[in-house]
Design a protein around this motif. Structure first.
Motif, mmCIF file in Angstrom:
data_model
loop_
_atom_site.group_PDB
_atom_site.id
_atom_site.type_symbol
_atom_site.label_atom_id
_atom_site.label_comp_id
_atom_site.label_asym_id
_atom_site.label_seq_id
_atom_site.Cartn_x
_atom_site.Cartn_y
_atom_site.Cartn_z
ATOM 1 N N PRO A 179 -5.894 5.515 -5.570
ATOM 2 C CA PRO A 179 -5.077 6.180 -4.551
ATOM 3 C C PRO A 179 -4.588 5.235 -3.464
ATOM 4 O O PRO A 179 -5.285 4.295 -3.073
ATOM 5 N N PHE A 180 -3.383 5.498 -2.998
ATOM 6 C CA PHE A 180 -2.790 4.799 -1.853
ATOM 7 C C PHE A 180 -2.307 5.894 -0.905
ATOM 8 O O PHE A 180 -1.761 6.895 -1.343
ATOM 9 N N TYR A 181 -2.526 5.680 0.392
ATOM 10 C CA TYR A 181 -2.255 6.735 1.368
ATOM 11 C C TYR A 181 -1.137 6.305 2.324
ATOM 12 O O TYR A 181 -1.399 5.662 3.339
ATOM 13 N N PRO A 182 0.111 6.641 2.034
ATOM 14 C CA PRO A 182 1.220 6.291 2.925
ATOM 15 C C PRO A 182 1.051 6.944 4.291
ATOM 16 O O PRO A 182 0.412 7.994 4.415
ATOM 17 N N GLU A 183 1.606 6.321 5.295
ATOM 18 C CA GLU A 183 1.553 6.885 6.642
ATOM 19 C C GLU A 183 2.234 8.250 6.660
ATOM 20 O O GLU A 183 3.417 8.374 6.369
#
Length: 445
Positions: free
Chosen positions: A248-252
Motif C-alpha cells: 500500500p501507498f497512501y497519497p496525501e
C-alpha cells in the motif's frame, strides 16, 4: 533529533526505521534535477565514452559555480509551488534545474544591461563573467562525465538559428567552444525543421524525450537554445526483484493504492532529521552519484518538509552517516512537460521576456536594440524511471527567442517509503545536486 558527525558514506542497506513513522505514503513525484553544467568543449553531442576519465581533478571545479547551481535549484523548485508551469498540476512533478541552468547560462552569454543583471541575480552568479562561467561549467561537466566509469552522465547543447538571421559570430563561436554546442542554421518554416530538432532531443536522451517542439513554429522565431541531459546508473547494491511486491501507498488526502514496492536491508548513509528521515542510495562503482530520499514524519507532510527543510538541503544532506537499516521504495516512472516563463519571471528574470526591454543584443550580428530580440518561451521536458536495477533520467530544456523586429549511538531503522517522499541525486566529486524531486503517488505516470 539525532545528527551524527560521522563521515558521510554511501553504502547499502540497514534495517529498521520507517515502521514507527507511518503507514501512509506520498505519491507526488517531483524530479528536480539541479545541476547547471555544460558539455565538454569539442564534444557537441555530450556523449560519454565508456570508462571516461576526466581531464580535471575535483579541486579544479569552481566552488562558486556549484554553490550558485544549488541555490538556483532550490529557488526554482520552491517557486514551482506558486508557478507550477502547467495548467493542471498533479501529485507528481519533475524538473532538471541543471539543464535549465545550462540553457540559461548560454542565453546570458548574449544578454546585456539590466537583462544580464537580472539573470545574474537569479542564477546567483555574483557578477561571474561569461568567460569564467563557461570555463567553470566546462570543467564541472567533464568531472561529472568521469565521476564514475559505471554511470552514464551525458550533457549536450545546441543552438538553432533561422536561416537568414545572422547570429553574432563571436557569440556562436563561444557557445560552440565553451559549451560544446552544436550550432546550426535551419529553415524554421520547413516541414523538416520540427522533426530535425525533435530528433536531436531524442538522440541525446536515449529516446526518452522524443518530442520537444510542435509544428508550426512561430514565424518570428529566430533562435532556439537547447540543453539535453541524460543519466543512467545502476544501484551499487541492486534491489532483488524477488523481494518486490505490491504494497500500500497512501497519497496525501487520497485513498490507499497498491504499488510495486522494492525492499532492501544493509548499511546506508542515513539521517534522523528534524521532522523527517533521509537515506542515500549510491550508484555505480565509486558511489559518487547517489539518490537521497527524504521521508517526512508521519505527523508531518511533504509540503511542510519543502517549506522547512528543503531550503536547508545543502546542510542536512552532508550530515548523513553510516547506519544499519531497511528500506521499502516504490518503483516509479514519470514524464513531465513544463513551461517556465512565469516561473523564471517570478524569480527575477523579467526583462528577457519583454518585447520592449529585453537586452539580448549579444545574440545578433551587429547587436540589437532593447526589445528587438526577446525570449518568447522556455519549455522543460523530463523523464525518470526508478526500478530494481537503478535509475534512468533525462531532461531537455528549450529556450525560444523571437524578434519584433557529533555521532550518537546507532539505532537500527526500518524505513518504508509508503507515503510522499523527496529524493535527490547528487555527485560527491563536484558537490552538485544532479536531480531532485518528490514522489507523491508512484502509481501515476
Amino acid at each position: 533529533m539525532r545528527i551524527s558527525n560521522q563521515t558521510n558514506r554511501e553504502d547499502g542497506p540497514k534495517r529498521g526505521f520507517g515502521q514507527r513513522k507511518s503507514e501512509r505514503l506520498f505519491k507526488k513525484i517531483s524530479l528536480f534535477a539541479l545541476l547547471a553544467v555544460v558539455a565538454v568543449a569539442g564534444c557537441s553531442n555530450g556523449t560519454s565514452e565508456p570508462n571516461y576519465v576526466s581531464a580535471y581533478k575535483a579541486e579544479d571545479a569552481n566552488p562558486e559555480l556549484s554553490a550558485a547551481i544549488n541555490k538556483f535549484a532550490l529557488d526554482l523548485y520552491a517557486k514551482l509551488e506558486d508557478e507550477p508551469g502547467e495548467a493542471d498540476p498533479g501529485p507528481n512533478r519533475m524538473i532538471s534545474p541543471a539543464g535549465i541552468g545550462i540553457a540559461l547560462s548560454m542565453l546570458k552569454d548574449g544578454a546585456e544591461g539590466e537583462t544580464a543583471q537580472q539573470m545574474d541575480g537569479m542564477l546567483h552568479l555574483n557578477g561571474m563573467s561569461p568567460e569564467v562561467l563557461a570555463e567553470s561549467q566546462m570543467i564541472l561537466s567533464d568531472l561529472l562525465r568521469g565521476s564514475d566509469p559505471a554511470v552514464k552522465m551525458d550533457i549536450a547543447n545546441s543552438l538553432w538559428s533561422r536561416q537568414g538571421f545572422e547570429v553574432n559570430k563571436d557569440y556562436a563561436e563561444r557557445i560552440e567552444k565553451s559549451y560544446g554546442a552544436q550550432v546550426q542554421a535551419i529553415d524554421f518554416t520547413s516541414d523538416q525543421a520540427v522533426s530535425t530538432i525533435n530528433q536531436w532531443a531524442s538522440d541525446n536522451t536515449a529516446g526518452k524525450i522524443p518530442e520537444v517542439v510542435e509544428a508550426p513554429l512561430s514565424e518570428n522565431l529566430v533562435l532556439l537554445l537547447m540543453n539535453a541531459m541524460y543519466f543512467k546508473g545502476d544501484w551499487s547494491e541492486p534491489f532483488k526483484k524477488g523481494q518486490t511486491e505490491d504494497l500500500p501507498f497512501y497519497p496525501e488526502g487520497g485513498q490507499e493504492v497498491k504499488v510495486p514496492t522494492m525492499r532492501q536491508s544493509g548499511d546506508y548513509a542515513y539521517l534522523d532529521g528534524e521532522g523527517f528521515e533521509a537515506v542515500r542510495l549510491p550508484y555505480g562503482e565509486t558511489r559518487n552519484f547517489g539518490m537521497i530520499l527524504a521521508l517526512p514524519d508521519e505527523n508531518s507532510s511533504l509540503d511542510e518538509f519543502k517549506q522547512r527543510q528543503l531550503p536547508k538541503f545543502n546542510a542536512w544532506s552532508q550530515e548523513l552517516s553510516d547506519n544499519e537499516g531497511s528500506i521499502e521504495l516504490p518503483r516509479f516512472k514519470l514524464k513531465d512537460k513544463l513551461t517556465l516563463k512565469a516561473t523564471l519571471s517570478a524569480l527575477g528574470m523579467v526583462d528577457a521576456f519583454s518585447d520592449q526591454t529585453a537586452e539580448l543584443g549579444g545574440l545578433a550580428a551587429g547587436g540589437a536594440q532593447p526589445g528587438d530580440i526577446f525570449v518568447s518561451f522556455v519549455t522543460h521536458d523530463t523523464f525518470i524511471e526508478v526500478n530494481e536495477e537503478g535509475t534512468e533520467a533525462a531532461a531537455v530544456t528549450v529556450i525560444g527567442a523571437e524578434t519584433t523586429s557529533v555521532p550518537a549511538p546507532q539505532t537500527p531503522f526500518d524505513l518504508k517509503f509508503n507515503r510522499p517522499f523527496f529524493f535527490a541525486i547528487t555527485d560527491r566529486t563536484t558537490g552538485a545536486i544532479v536531480f531532485m524531486g518528490e514522489v507523491g503517488n508512484p502509481a501515476e505516470d
